[in-house]
Each structure stands twice: as C-alpha cells, then as structure tokens.
Design an enzyme around this catalytic site. Structure first.
Site, PDB file in Angstrom:
ATOM      1  N   ARG A 182       0.821  -1.214   0.000  1.00  0.00           N
ATOM      2  CA  ARG A 182       0.000   0.000   0.000  1.00  0.00           C
ATOM      3  C   ARG A 182       0.851   1.258   0.000  1.00  0.00           C
ATOM      4  O   ARG A 182       0.597   2.209  -0.736  1.00  0.00           O
ATOM      5  CB  ARG A 182      -0.907   0.014   1.238  1.00  0.00           C
ATOM      6  CG  ARG A 182      -2.044  -0.985   1.225  1.00  0.00           C
ATOM      7  CD  ARG A 182      -2.924  -0.776   2.459  1.00  0.00           C
ATOM      8  NE  ARG A 182      -4.034  -1.714   2.514  1.00  0.00           N
ATOM      9  CZ  ARG A 182      -3.971  -2.906   3.109  1.00  0.00           C
ATOM     10  NH1 ARG A 182      -2.846  -3.304   3.678  1.00  0.00           N
ATOM     11  NH2 ARG A 182      -5.023  -3.701   3.129  1.00  0.00           N
ATOM     12  N   ARG A 196      11.440  -0.214   8.417  1.00  0.00           N
ATOM     13  CA  ARG A 196      11.975  -0.822   9.628  1.00  0.00           C
ATOM     14  C   ARG A 196      13.474  -0.591   9.675  1.00  0.00           C
ATOM     15  O   ARG A 196      14.173  -0.749   8.672  1.00  0.00           O
ATOM     16  CB  ARG A 196      11.673  -2.332   9.672  1.00  0.00           C
ATOM     17  CG  ARG A 196      10.242  -2.668  10.061  1.00  0.00           C
ATOM     18  CD  ARG A 196       9.975  -2.334  11.516  1.00  0.00           C
ATOM     19  NE  ARG A 196       8.658  -2.700  11.973  1.00  0.00           N
ATOM     20  CZ  ARG A 196       7.606  -1.886  11.983  1.00  0.00           C
ATOM     21  NH1 ARG A 196       7.724  -0.657  11.512  1.00  0.00           N
ATOM     22  NH2 ARG A 196       6.453  -2.296  12.457  1.00  0.00           N
ATOM     23  N   GLU A 209      16.032   1.346  18.381  1.00  0.00           N
ATOM     24  CA  GLU A 209      15.280   2.555  18.687  1.00  0.00           C
ATOM     25  C   GLU A 209      15.081   2.642  20.199  1.00  0.00           C
ATOM     26  O   GLU A 209      14.829   1.620  20.826  1.00  0.00           O
ATOM     27  CB  GLU A 209      13.908   2.544  17.995  1.00  0.00           C
ATOM     28  CG  GLU A 209      13.994   2.727  16.500  1.00  0.00           C
ATOM     29  CD  GLU A 209      12.624   2.826  15.832  1.00  0.00           C
ATOM     30  OE1 GLU A 209      11.609   2.955  16.563  1.00  0.00           O
ATOM     31  OE2 GLU A 209      12.579   2.769  14.608  1.00  0.00           O
ATOM     32  N   HIS A 226      10.504   7.836  14.233  1.00  0.00           N
ATOM     33  CA  HIS A 226       9.471   6.850  13.901  1.00  0.00           C
ATOM     34  C   HIS A 226       8.107   7.545  13.854  1.00  0.00           C
ATOM     35  O   HIS A 226       7.129   7.118  14.466  1.00  0.00           O
ATOM     36  CB  HIS A 226       9.452   5.714  14.923  1.00  0.00           C
ATOM     37  CG  HIS A 226       8.940   4.426  14.355  1.00  0.00           C
ATOM     38  ND1 HIS A 226       9.559   3.211  14.553  1.00  0.00           N
ATOM     39  CD2 HIS A 226       7.858   4.153  13.577  1.00  0.00           C
ATOM     40  CE1 HIS A 226       8.883   2.252  13.939  1.00  0.00           C
ATOM     41  NE2 HIS A 226       7.847   2.800  13.341  1.00  0.00           N
TER      42      HIS A 226
END
Length: 316
Positions: A155, A234, A263, A282
């Site tokens: 998508r 990612r 992270e 993020h």
C-alpha cells in the site's frame, strides 16, 4: 471472571478509544509503558487482549497471557511479536495494516524531495558558513530527470509511486510478491538493477529474515555516486555501520531515516552528526487523523476478538 485488556505501551496522548471498548464489553483496562521483556510479562499476565506498540511480545510474554488471548499490534509491522510462539500457544495476533498508508507515503515523499533537492546540505552550509552558492551542493538533476527505486510495493510503496508521478520522476520497483497491476505505475526490475540505476532508494518492505540488513555494504556499494536513501519501514532493513561508512566517504549523498536499529537512536550514534542526514522519531505514520484511525481500528479488533466476531486483520 472479568476479562482483562492491557495496553503494553503507546505514544498517543490518550487511549480513549481503547478504554471505551473495554467499558462497552465490561472488561478491566490497564495501561503501561513497557520497554523490557520483564516489564511486559508483568503487565500482560492473565490478559485476554493486549494492544502493543513496541514492547517485546516474546514467547515468555505470550505464555503469560490467558488461554486463547489476542495480541493486536498498533500498526502494520509485527516483528516485535513472536508469531511462531503465538501460534504454538493458541494466541491470535492481528495488526492494523491500513490506518495510515497515505500519511507514511506523504512522509517518505517529503523526505525524498528534501534529499533530492539537497535541502539539508544547503541548510547546513548556510548555518555553518553564512551563505553558499547553488552549485556548492554538487550536481543536482531536475526531478523529471531523476530515477527513484522503491523496494517493496505494498500500500505504502504504491502510494509513494503515485505521488512521484506528479513530478515526472521515473519510478523503478523491486518486489518479488508484487501485484502485476503495479506495472501501470512503476517499472519492475531486479534488485541489482534498481540499485545501480536509481538516484534515490526508498524502502517499503517488511522486516523478515530475508530482508534483514538488505541494505548492507554490498548494496550501498552498488549505488551510483550521489544517490540518497529513505527508510520509513523498519530500522533492521539497513546495516547502520555500512550506512555510516557510505555517508562518511561520500558514496551516499544523504539519507532520511524515520526508523532505526535500535530505537531510540543511541545518543552516541554517528548518524546524529552526519551532514545531509534527516532524522525523524518513527513519526512517518503520524497525523491527527491517522493516529485516531489507528487506535480505533485496534480497539475494534479487540472488541471483535472478545465478542466472538471474525477478526479483520489476523496475521496468526
């Protein structure tokens, strides 16, 4: 016995939608900010439904849940959930794959345009030197003369491709699992061809064993001089040491990173001081509307699970 719904961690400001579903079905409700496995195990013990953002849903954490519980991951990826262990334990896992695809695509394209137009470099030169001349950033092709390579065409990747069409940019894509209908929007090529031909690479694939450190020293060495990299997918897709080397020696002209391994980005990471690098926390998914949709869709999935309805987005 009263059923129990637990939010392991979130960064949304409130959990009103989730709390409302718990009240609607008469479940108890608890909110935590778990970071470690031990904290997560304690928080989810006996829970019938767990909503998880980044907390580690390991095999041990899953074993602490009530029988036939459900884990709903806030977002598309679910690499922090041990899906194999969940299947073995009879725990359902669901995600929210469609809450903010357009928002992430907006973020990725904004990052691509900033890098391709060398905005971080101009900004740094003016701040450091007072002024600069336009050619000081080196060769700068027009967007219509630029090729962007997309790795992954789900998508989000497809939404990025459609946005880039407006600029006359040539778009290549590599995705072994692509729907043939994407040929209307992109030109599909092999990965090596994409790397050697593109002026910019944008990552839109999941983190699975086959894609871990997909962008490593070899891949970065294949890029044409002056290329840039965008990662809104990612952090583990990119070998951070290889990326740092490529930026330091000038093989890569810039990077825009919304995700990292690990992270949060460590305080001593050399990426923090690299010229031509854009760092965001993020946040590609973030807009007022997308966060509201994410929480409501996740809460609705919990309602379905605890009322015996068919799940909308089950992944395990």
């Amino acid at each position: 016995m009263t059923r129990r719904i637990v939010v392991t961690d979130h960064a949304f400001g409130n959990v009103d939608a989730e709390r409302a579903v718990a009240a609607e079905i008469g479940a108890s409700f608890a909110v935590h900010q778990c970071r470690t496995e031990a904290e997560t195990i304690t928080a989810v013990r006996g829970a019938d439904a767990v909503l998880v953002n980044f907390a580690p849903m390991t095999a041990a954490a899953l074993q602490a849940l009530a029988p036939a519980a459900i884990v709903v991951r806030y977002g598309i990826g679910y690499d922090n959930v041990d899906v194999d262990a969940a299947r073995a334990a009879g725990i359902a896992v669901a995600n929210v794959p469609d809450y903010g695809s357009e928002t992430v695509a907006d973020h990725a394209v904004a990052a691509l345009l900033s890098l391709l137009r060398r905005l971080p470099v101009y900004d740094g030169l003016i701040r450091d030197q007072g002024w600069c001349q336009p050619p000081d950033v080196g060769p700068l092709p027009a967007l219509a003369d630029t090729t962007v390579g997309l790795i992954g065409t789900g998508r989000i990747g497809l939404a990025v491709a459609r946005r880039l069409q407006a600029f006359g940019t040539r778009v290549l894509a590599h995705d072994p699992y692509a729907d043939p209908r994407i040929d209307e929007v992109v030109t599909r090529v092999e990965l090596d061809d994409l790397l050697t031909t593109s002026d910019a690479i944008s990552l839109h694939c999941p983190l699975v064993p086959e894609t871990a450190h997909l962008i490593d020293h070899r891949a970065l060495g294949r890029l044409r001089p002056g290329a840039v990299l965008v990662n809104t997918s990612r952090g583990g897709l990119v070998d951070t040491a290889a990326l740092t080397d490529a930026l330091s020696d000038g093989r890569l002209a810039g990077a825009a990173l919304d995700v990292f391994e690990p992270e949060p980005l460590p305080a001593d990471s050399p990426l923090r001081t690299q010229a031509g690098v854009i760092l965001t926390p993020h946040a590609a998914f973030y807009s007022t509307a997308s966060v509201r949709a994410l929480q409501q869709l996740a809460a609705d999935e919990v309602r379905r699970a605890l009322t015996g309805a068919e799940l909308r987005s089950r992944v395990a």
